[in-house]
Design a protein around this motif. Sequence first.
Motif, PDB file in Angstrom:
ATOM      1  N   ARG A 233       0.840  -1.203   0.000  1.00 18.85           N
ATOM      2  CA  ARG A 233       0.000   0.000   0.000  1.00 18.85           C
ATOM      3  C   ARG A 233       0.879   1.258   0.000  1.00 18.85           C
ATOM      4  O   ARG A 233       0.629   2.202  -0.748  1.00 18.85           O
ATOM      5  N   GLN A 234       1.934   1.228   0.816  1.00 22.17           N
ATOM      6  CA  GLN A 234       2.797   2.408   0.897  1.00 22.17           C
ATOM      7  C   GLN A 234       3.543   2.637  -0.418  1.00 22.17           C
ATOM      8  O   GLN A 234       3.676   3.771  -0.877  1.00 22.17           O
ATOM      9  N   ALA A 235       3.986   1.555  -1.037  1.00 18.98           N
ATOM     10  CA  ALA A 235       4.693   1.700  -2.313  1.00 18.98           C
ATOM     11  C   ALA A 235       3.757   2.280  -3.378  1.00 18.98           C
ATOM     12  O   ALA A 235       4.137   3.187  -4.127  1.00 18.98           O
ATOM     13  N   GLN A 236       2.534   1.779  -3.398  1.00 18.90           N
ATOM     14  CA  GLN A 236       1.574   2.290  -4.389  1.00 18.90           C
ATOM     15  C   GLN A 236       1.261   3.759  -4.142  1.00 18.90           C
ATOM     16  O   GLN A 236       1.137   4.553  -5.078  1.00 18.90           O
ATOM     17  N   THR A 237       1.139   4.106  -2.870  1.00 20.32           N
ATOM     18  CA  THR A 237       0.847   5.494  -2.511  1.00 20.32           C
ATOM     19  C   THR A 237       1.957   6.413  -3.024  1.00 20.32           C
ATOM     20  O   THR A 237       1.699   7.442  -3.657  1.00 20.32           O
ATOM     21  N   ILE A 238       3.207   6.008  -2.774  1.00 19.83           N
ATOM     22  CA  ILE A 238       4.338   6.844  -3.194  1.00 19.83           C
ATOM     23  C   ILE A 238       4.440   6.890  -4.723  1.00 19.83           C
ATOM     24  O   ILE A 238       4.658   7.955  -5.315  1.00 19.83           O
ATOM     25  N   GLN A 239       4.225   5.727  -5.355  1.00 16.89           N
ATOM     26  CA  GLN A 239       4.311   5.706  -6.816  1.00 16.89           C
ATOM     27  C   GLN A 239       3.220   6.557  -7.453  1.00 16.89           C
ATOM     28  O   GLN A 239       3.387   7.078  -8.554  1.00 16.89           O
ATOM     29  N   ALA A 240       2.106   6.720  -6.745  1.00 19.92           N
ATOM     30  CA  ALA A 240       1.028   7.587  -7.259  1.00 19.92           C
ATOM     31  C   ALA A 240       1.318   9.055  -6.964  1.00 19.92           C
ATOM     32  O   ALA A 240       0.486   9.924  -7.213  1.00 19.92           O
ATOM     33  N   GLY A 241       2.493   9.336  -6.408  1.00 20.87           N
ATOM     34  CA  GLY A 241       2.889  10.713  -6.147  1.00 20.87           C
ATOM     35  C   GLY A 241       2.305  11.283  -4.868  1.00 20.87           C
ATOM     36  O   GLY A 241       2.372  12.492  -4.620  1.00 20.87           O
ATOM     37  N   GLU A 242       1.733  10.421  -4.026  1.00 20.17           N
ATOM     38  CA  GLU A 242       1.146  10.918  -2.777  1.00 20.17           C
ATOM     39  C   GLU A 242       2.090  10.691  -1.607  1.00 20.17           C
ATOM     40  O   GLU A 242       3.054   9.953  -1.707  1.00 20.17           O
ATOM     41  N   LYS A 243       1.764  11.357  -0.482  1.00 19.47           N
ATOM     42  CA  LYS A 243       2.590  11.224   0.714  1.00 19.47           C
ATOM     43  C   LYS A 243       1.987  10.198   1.659  1.00 19.47           C
ATOM     44  O   LYS A 243       0.768  10.041   1.728  1.00 19.47           O
ATOM     45  N   ILE A 244       2.865   9.521   2.404  1.00 18.37           N
ATOM     46  CA  ILE A 244       2.394   8.586   3.434  1.00 18.37           C
ATOM     47  C   ILE A 244       1.997   9.400   4.660  1.00 18.37           C
ATOM     48  O   ILE A 244       2.746  10.273   5.100  1.00 18.37           O
ATOM     49  N   ALA A 245       0.826   9.134   5.186  1.00 18.29           N
ATOM     50  CA  ALA A 245       0.397   9.823   6.406  1.00 18.29           C
ATOM     51  C   ALA A 245       0.897   9.045   7.615  1.00 18.29           C
ATOM     52  O   ALA A 245       0.866   7.814   7.611  1.00 18.29           O
ATOM     53  N   GLN A 246       1.383   9.758   8.622  1.00 19.76           N
ATOM     54  CA  GLN A 246       1.749   9.064   9.863  1.00 19.76           C
ATOM     55  C   GLN A 246       0.479   8.763  10.629  1.00 19.76           C
ATOM     56  O   GLN A 246      -0.255   9.674  11.027  1.00 19.76           O
ATOM     57  N   GLU A 247       0.193   7.484  10.784  1.00 16.99           N
ATOM     58  CA  GLU A 247      -1.104   7.125  11.365  1.00 16.99           C
ATOM     59  C   GLU A 247      -1.051   5.741  12.000  1.00 16.99           C
ATOM     60  O   GLU A 247      -0.121   4.972  11.797  1.00 16.99           O
ATOM     61  N   THR A 248      -2.094   5.471  12.757  1.00 15.53           N
ATOM     62  CA  THR A 248      -2.298   4.133  13.303  1.00 15.53           C
ATOM     63  C   THR A 248      -3.337   3.444  12.446  1.00 15.53           C
ATOM     64  O   THR A 248      -4.363   4.038  12.115  1.00 15.53           O
ATOM     65  N   ARG A 249      -3.029   2.223  12.028  1.00 16.13           N
ATOM     66  CA  ARG A 249      -3.964   1.491  11.170  1.00 16.13           C
ATOM     67  C   ARG A 249      -4.316   0.151  11.807  1.00 16.13           C
ATOM     68  O   ARG A 249      -3.484  -0.486  12.433  1.00 16.13           O
ATOM     69  N   LEU A 250      -5.568  -0.255  11.628  1.00 15.46           N
ATOM     70  CA  LEU A 250      -6.039  -1.520  12.202  1.00 15.46           C
ATOM     71  C   LEU A 250      -6.084  -2.604  11.147  1.00 15.46           C
ATOM     72  O   LEU A 250      -6.563  -2.378  10.035  1.00 15.46           O
ATOM     73  N   TRP A 251      -5.597  -3.789  11.503  1.00 12.75           N
ATOM     74  CA  TRP A 251      -5.663  -4.941  10.602  1.00 12.75           C
ATOM     75  C   TRP A 251      -7.065  -5.520  10.651  1.00 12.75           C
ATOM     76  O   TRP A 251      -7.621  -5.750  11.718  1.00 12.75           O
ATOM     77  N   ASN A 252      -7.643  -5.700   9.467  1.00 14.80           N
ATOM     78  CA  ASN A 252      -8.943  -6.353   9.365  1.00 14.80           C
ATOM     79  C   ASN A 252      -8.728  -7.774   8.858  1.00 14.80           C
ATOM     80  O   ASN A 252      -8.401  -7.988   7.695  1.00 14.80           O
ATOM     81  N   GLU A 253      -8.900  -8.724   9.744  1.00 16.09           N
ATOM     82  CA  GLU A 253      -8.569 -10.126   9.450  1.00 16.09           C
ATOM     83  C   GLU A 253      -9.472 -10.684   8.342  1.00 16.09           C
ATOM     84  O   GLU A 253      -8.999 -11.410   7.463  1.00 16.09           O
ATOM     85  N   GLN A 254     -10.753 -10.334   8.371  1.00  9.01           N
ATOM     86  CA  GLN A 254     -11.680 -10.848   7.348  1.00  9.01           C
ATOM     87  C   GLN A 254     -11.271 -10.366   5.964  1.00  9.01           C
ATOM     88  O   GLN A 254     -11.147 -11.136   5.028  1.00  9.01           O
ATOM     89  N   LYS A 255     -11.065  -9.041   5.865  1.00  6.72           N
ATOM     90  CA  LYS A 255     -10.776  -8.465   4.544  1.00  6.72           C
ATOM     91  C   LYS A 255      -9.295  -8.524   4.193  1.00  6.72           C
ATOM     92  O   LYS A 255      -8.911  -8.222   3.064  1.00  6.72           O
TER      93      LYS A 255
END
Length: 478
Positions: A233-255
Amino acid sequence: MSDFQTVIGLEVHLQLNTQSKIFCGCANTFGQPPNTQTCPVCLGLPGSLPVFNRRVLDHALKIAMALHCNVNPFIKFDRKNYYYPDLPKGYQISQYDLPIANNGFLEIKTGDTVKRINIRRAHLEEDAGKLIHDPAANCSLVDYNRAGTPLMEIVTEPDIHSPQEAYDYLTELKLSLQYLDVSDCDMEKGSLRCDANISIRKKGAKELGTKAELKNMNSFKAVKAALEFEENRQAQTIQAGEKIAQETRLWNEQKQITISMRSKEEAHDYRYFPEPDLVPFTVDQQTIEEIRKVLPESPAEKFNRFLKQYALSEYDTQILIQDKNLAAFFEECTTHYPQAKKICNWIIGPLAQELNTRRTGITTLNLKPGDFTDLVQKVDEGILSNLTGKNVLSAMIDTNKNAQTIISEKGLAQVSDDSTLEKIVDEVIRENEKTAAQIKEGKENAIGFLVGQAMRKTNGKANPKKLGDIIKRRIQNV
Ligand code: ADP
Ligand code: MG
Ligand code: ZN
């Protein structure tokens, strides 16, 4: 991904298995009815005062030493202030600027190499209670049994460079901690929890990228999967020219995805300050040395010793040391029957299988090492076939009887007696004249077929090696 390097740092929270909680005398036990393991201290009632549990210190020192950390003998606690219903005092007692341990390392095997993962710090704190959301009752319930459970938080440097490495680190860390007997390290029960920090940067870049902190993974596999998702996800974000946000993210086991929970702007200011209700104290050198003396062998040390002492293969040894109780059982067995390789085969084969299907460990079985080696020896000597040996083992575990008793009761001893076997072989040759003729003409691999026929006639109790010899001999002589 190939343009980027992945950077990962892990924070592991470990519940320590002391009898009582960290600052009160309540039992530190899992799975009790809600709010039965509580007192004014861990409920945060006004006027109650915490008292530090000495046993927690022993556990923490063991962990610090096993991770080759520098031990800070000046023990001081701090208040981490935030509000949440599972935290009755409105603050968590933790260690902020002076963790009990820092600057350590853990060596892990990853792929074909050994890599050192540096440990930044390890500190003590108390666990919070547990919220139970009940949609049926349209409310949330709170259980304070867990409040005040001693925790050790172990934080790595950002030294890990792939999700697989993170998995390998967690596996090695868990094994090391299990060897110390300081925690049951059961992720399902929540006694080991892991938050994973991850960023990526252009290969060769000096500065670290902006990180995301991943939470809510409930197995090592989930940690690996969450990190794999996130590095993409981070690589795609950077390749799309966007910045990575510093954040807390939750893992969704189902998805099987991570979802943003909060950004840095929403991050807490914990207003840490020294805990006024607990007086700082120093641990003297003698106490530290006493713990060092009783520090058990590490998995890596046991691995190296087993290789040398028992001349086992690396593969066998690696399996054997995965369970320190099984490794101890193995060592006791070798004092009864000095055939290390054979004992090892029986432990990592049939015995491990029995433990697996019974979902239990060696210490809960009433299997005596001497009884186990008697069985192994009987198979070695040809008194039992391999297969019958496995069945006898199963019966030994079921009944607590020794091998000889079971063999006598069930009439299981292997038939090795020459004259009995010769009679059976002759019968088989008579019934299979064509095959016998082929063997006589040199078609040796047909012998197996006749051995099989003879085994049938003895309900599997004949000694197959002997049968083969006799068949050859009889056919040559016809
Ligand atoms: P925070 O203040 O957000 O808790 P810390 O500096 O205390 O962050 O580090 C927490 C964990 O995150 C440590 O394991 C550390 O190695 C790791 N970490 C810090 N910065 C990064 C980064 N840029 N990328 C990946 N991991 C990082
Ligand atoms: Mg942190
Ligand atoms: Zn209590």
